[in-house]
Design a protein around this motif. Structure first.
Motif: not given
Length: 90
Positions: A35-36, A64-66, A84-89
């Protein structure tokens, strides 16, 4: 370490699609999520994939998940973690 990790919104709510560059001689890949904000202890096992792509499901929508990935090779050799990459689910 695997390179080129990207996370995109999946087709369904709570889903992320991941893809990365294959690592020669790897048998499979271990995927972790966090988690962020990310902390040293926030990473958790998500799944093992036999291909250089996967879809994660059941993630909290709107969060927001890494993500990060590492290659698993013969004789239990483990590569370093990817960037790492990050994106909002969705």
């Amino acid at each position: 370490a695997p390179h080129g990790l990207t996370a995109t919104a999946g087709d369904n709510e709570g889903e992320l699609d991941l893809v990365w560059d294959p690592v020669p001689k790897s048998k499979s890949y271990e995927v972790q999520t966090s988690p962020d904000p990310v902390t040293g202890s926030s990473w958790a096992y998500a799944e093992t994939s036999s291909a250089s792509k996967t879809s994660l499901t059941g993630l909290p929508s709107g969060s927001k998940t890494w993500v990060r990935v590492r290659a698993l090779g013969p004789k239990k050799i483990k590569s370093p973690w990817s960037d790492p990459a990050v994106k909002r689910v969705p």
